[in-house]
Design a protein around this motif. Structure first.
Motif, PDB file in Angstrom:
ATOM      1  N   ILE A  83       0.823  -1.205   0.000  1.00  0.00           N
ATOM      2  CA  ILE A  83       0.000   0.000   0.000  1.00  0.00           C
ATOM      3  C   ILE A  83       0.859   1.258   0.000  1.00  0.00           C
ATOM      4  CG2 ILE A  83      -0.203   0.185   2.502  1.00  0.00           C
ATOM      5  CD1 ILE A  83      -3.025   0.827  -0.041  1.00  0.00           C
ATOM      6  N   TRP A  84       2.171   1.119   0.257  1.00  0.00           N
ATOM      7  CA  TRP A  84       3.021   2.291   0.444  1.00  0.00           C
ATOM      8  C   TRP A  84       3.246   3.115  -0.816  1.00  0.00           C
ATOM      9  CZ3 TRP A  84       2.830   3.812   5.064  1.00  0.00           C
ATOM     10  CH2 TRP A  84       2.696   2.897   6.095  1.00  0.00           C
ATOM     11  N   PRO A  85       3.308   2.562  -2.005  1.00  0.00           N
ATOM     12  CA  PRO A  85       3.389   3.443  -3.183  1.00  0.00           C
ATOM     13  C   PRO A  85       2.163   4.351  -3.327  1.00  0.00           C
ATOM     14  CG  PRO A  85       4.122   1.244  -3.766  1.00  0.00           C
ATOM     15  CD  PRO A  85       3.564   1.158  -2.373  1.00  0.00           C
ATOM     16  N   PHE A  86       1.013   3.851  -2.940  1.00  0.00           N
ATOM     17  CA  PHE A  86      -0.190   4.685  -2.971  1.00  0.00           C
ATOM     18  C   PHE A  86      -0.035   5.875  -2.024  1.00  0.00           C
ATOM     19  CE2 PHE A  86      -4.156   5.687  -0.733  1.00  0.00           C
ATOM     20  CZ  PHE A  86      -4.869   6.257  -1.770  1.00  0.00           C
ATOM     21  N   TRP A  87       0.452   5.612  -0.800  1.00  0.00           N
ATOM     22  CA  TRP A  87       0.607   6.700   0.167  1.00  0.00           C
ATOM     23  C   TRP A  87       1.700   7.673  -0.261  1.00  0.00           C
ATOM     24  CZ3 TRP A  87      -3.182   8.019   2.895  1.00  0.00           C
ATOM     25  CH2 TRP A  87      -4.077   7.081   3.380  1.00  0.00           C
ATOM     26  N   ALA A  88       2.725   7.187  -0.948  1.00  0.00           N
ATOM     27  CA  ALA A  88       3.752   8.093  -1.478  1.00  0.00           C
ATOM     28  C   ALA A  88       3.152   9.012  -2.544  1.00  0.00           C
ATOM     29  CB  ALA A  88       4.921   7.298  -2.050  1.00  0.00           C
ATOM     30  N   ALA A  89       2.277   8.483  -3.380  1.00  0.00           N
ATOM     31  CA  ALA A  89       1.616   9.302  -4.396  1.00  0.00           C
ATOM     32  C   ALA A  89       0.685  10.329  -3.749  1.00  0.00           C
ATOM     33  CB  ALA A  89       0.842   8.411  -5.363  1.00  0.00           C
ATOM     34  N   VAL A  90      -0.018   9.927  -2.706  1.00  0.00           N
ATOM     35  CA  VAL A  90      -0.876  10.869  -1.982  1.00  0.00           C
ATOM     36  C   VAL A  90      -0.028  11.976  -1.361  1.00  0.00           C
ATOM     37  CG1 VAL A  90      -2.405  11.103   0.018  1.00  0.00           C
ATOM     38  CG2 VAL A  90      -2.715   9.211  -1.567  1.00  0.00           C
ATOM     39  N   THR A  91       1.128  11.599  -0.828  1.00  0.00           N
ATOM     40  CA  THR A  91       2.031  12.582  -0.227  1.00  0.00           C
ATOM     41  C   THR A  91       2.470  13.623  -1.249  1.00  0.00           C
ATOM     42  OG1 THR A  91       2.847  10.991   1.389  1.00  0.00           O
ATOM     43  CG2 THR A  91       4.280  12.837   0.865  1.00  0.00           C
ATOM     44  N   VAL A  92       2.901  13.183  -2.406  1.00  0.00           N
ATOM     45  CA  VAL A  92       3.344  14.120  -3.439  1.00  0.00           C
ATOM     46  C   VAL A  92       2.178  15.009  -3.877  1.00  0.00           C
ATOM     47  CG1 VAL A  92       4.223  14.264  -5.804  1.00  0.00           C
ATOM     48  CG2 VAL A  92       5.228  12.643  -4.209  1.00  0.00           C
ATOM     49  N   SER A  93       0.998  14.441  -3.969  1.00  0.00           N
ATOM     50  CA  SER A  93      -0.176  15.231  -4.355  1.00  0.00           C
ATOM     51  C   SER A  93      -0.484  16.309  -3.333  1.00  0.00           C
ATOM     52  CB  SER A  93      -1.388  14.322  -4.519  1.00  0.00           C
ATOM     53  OG  SER A  93      -1.154  13.358  -5.509  1.00  0.00           O
ATOM     54  N   VAL A  94      -0.405  15.955  -2.051  1.00  0.00           N
ATOM     55  CA  VAL A  94      -0.697  16.930  -0.994  1.00  0.00           C
ATOM     56  C   VAL A  94       0.375  18.017  -0.957  1.00  0.00           C
ATOM     57  CG1 VAL A  94      -0.883  17.208   1.521  1.00  0.00           C
ATOM     58  CG2 VAL A  94      -2.059  15.333   0.384  1.00  0.00           C
ATOM     59  N   ILE A  95       1.638  17.634  -1.146  1.00  0.00           N
ATOM     60  CA  ILE A  95       2.709  18.637  -1.139  1.00  0.00           C
ATOM     61  C   ILE A  95       2.523  19.643  -2.274  1.00  0.00           C
ATOM     62  CG2 ILE A  95       5.186  18.946  -1.549  1.00  0.00           C
ATOM     63  CD1 ILE A  95       5.655  16.404   0.087  1.00  0.00           C
ATOM     64  N   PHE A  96       2.163  19.166  -3.468  1.00  0.00           N
ATOM     65  CA  PHE A  96       1.969  20.081  -4.598  1.00  0.00           C
ATOM     66  C   PHE A  96       0.620  20.797  -4.559  1.00  0.00           C
ATOM     67  CE2 PHE A  96       5.317  17.437  -6.673  1.00  0.00           C
ATOM     68  CZ  PHE A  96       6.242  18.465  -6.787  1.00  0.00           C
ATOM     69  N   LEU A  97      -0.290  20.316  -3.759  1.00  0.00           N
ATOM     70  CA  LEU A  97      -1.571  20.992  -3.616  1.00  0.00           C
ATOM     71  C   LEU A  97      -1.411  22.314  -2.867  1.00  0.00           C
ATOM     72  CD1 LEU A  97      -4.624  20.676  -4.144  1.00  0.00           C
ATOM     73  CD2 LEU A  97      -4.798  19.630  -1.882  1.00  0.00           C
ATOM     74  N   GLY A  98      -0.449  22.368  -1.944  1.00  0.00           N
ATOM     75  CA  GLY A  98      -0.198  23.589  -1.176  1.00  0.00           C
ATOM     76  C   GLY A  98       0.105  24.791  -2.051  1.00  0.00           C
ATOM     77  N   PRO A  99       1.130  24.739  -2.916  1.00  0.00           N
ATOM     78  CA  PRO A  99       1.389  25.897  -3.773  1.00  0.00           C
ATOM     79  C   PRO A  99       0.256  26.176  -4.766  1.00  0.00           C
ATOM     80  CG  PRO A  99       3.309  24.455  -3.720  1.00  0.00           C
ATOM     81  CD  PRO A  99       2.203  23.757  -2.995  1.00  0.00           C
ATOM     82  N   ALA A 100      -0.455  25.135  -5.171  1.00  0.00           N
ATOM     83  CA  ALA A 100      -1.548  25.357  -6.125  1.00  0.00           C
ATOM     84  C   ALA A 100      -2.671  26.172  -5.493  1.00  0.00           C
ATOM     85  CB  ALA A 100      -2.093  24.015  -6.620  1.00  0.00           C
ATOM     86  N   LEU A 101      -2.894  25.982  -4.190  1.00  0.00           N
ATOM     87  CA  LEU A 101      -3.943  26.718  -3.494  1.00  0.00           C
ATOM     88  C   LEU A 101      -3.405  27.903  -2.695  1.00  0.00           C
ATOM     89  CD1 LEU A 101      -6.040  23.701  -2.162  1.00  0.00           C
ATOM     90  CD2 LEU A 101      -6.456  25.087  -4.180  1.00  0.00           C
ATOM     91  N   HIS A 102      -2.098  28.164  -2.812  1.00  0.00           N
ATOM     92  CA  HIS A 102      -1.446  29.250  -2.068  1.00  0.00           C
ATOM     93  C   HIS A 102      -1.631  29.078  -0.568  1.00  0.00           C
ATOM     94  CE1 HIS A 102      -0.614  31.325  -5.787  1.00  0.00           C
ATOM     95  NE2 HIS A 102      -1.881  31.209  -6.142  1.00  0.00           N
ATOM     96  N   GLN A 103      -1.500  27.841  -0.107  1.00  0.00           N
ATOM     97  CA  GLN A 103      -1.638  27.529   1.318  1.00  0.00           C
ATOM     98  C   GLN A 103      -0.424  26.707   1.739  1.00  0.00           C
ATOM     99  OE1 GLN A 103      -4.164  28.627   3.282  1.00  0.00           O
ATOM    100  NE2 GLN A 103      -5.010  29.677   1.492  1.00  0.00           N
ATOM    101  N   ALA A 104       0.516  27.321   2.451  1.00  0.00           N
ATOM    102  CA  ALA A 104       1.749  26.639   2.842  1.00  0.00           C
ATOM    103  C   ALA A 104       1.486  25.535   3.859  1.00  0.00           C
ATOM    104  CB  ALA A 104       2.745  27.645   3.404  1.00  0.00           C
TER     105      ALA A 104
END
Length: 132
Positions: A83-104
């Motif tokens: 299941i860990w590759p899925f959680w790694a993908a979620v992690t990258v998505s959440v990290i890049f979601l911050g700059p996309a929404l201007h929320q650090a």
């Protein structure tokens, strides 16, 4: 190692020829330095490959009479399910979601999630079903 060595020697020689030509045509200092350091980097890698290739036996692909089966062997061990590759993908998505929404704070949450998911993936075979 011979093909790699020749490729990087070619890069070194080519960039060493192109750098002065670039300087004479453009008179631009930044591009000249970048090209020069690219040539130096290619030369360093070529020298490293030249020196280390002497200590290794030729690989099957370096010999002319090699067959495909000569290089066959174990590639590695892979988990049958994880299941860990899925959680790694979620992690990258959440990290890049911050700059996309201007929320650090979202990116910081993603970094914390990343520490958890990376440690879970690394320690996967030390606990649970696949413990050895």
């Amino acid at each position: 190692m011979k093909p790699e060595k020749y490729v990087f020697w070619f890069i070194f020689v080519y960039i060493c020829i192109v750098t002065p030509v670039y300087w004479l045509m453009s008179r631009e200092i930044a591009g000249t330095f970048v090209l020069g350091f690219t040539g130096l980097l290619g030369g360093m890698i070529a020298a490293y490959l030249t020196l280390t290739a002497r200590t290794f036996e030729p690989r099957p692909e370096d010999r002319g009479d090699a067959e495909v089966v000569d290089a066959a062997g174990d590639v590695g061990f892979f988990a049958p399910k994880s299941i860990w590759p899925f959680w790694a993908a979620v992690t990258v998505s959440v990290i890049f979601l911050g700059p996309a929404l201007h929320q650090a704070w979202i990116s910081l949450l993603g970094v914390a999630l990343g520490i958890w998911s990376c440690s879970g993936w690394v320690l996967e075979f030390y606990r649970g079903d696949y413990k050895h």
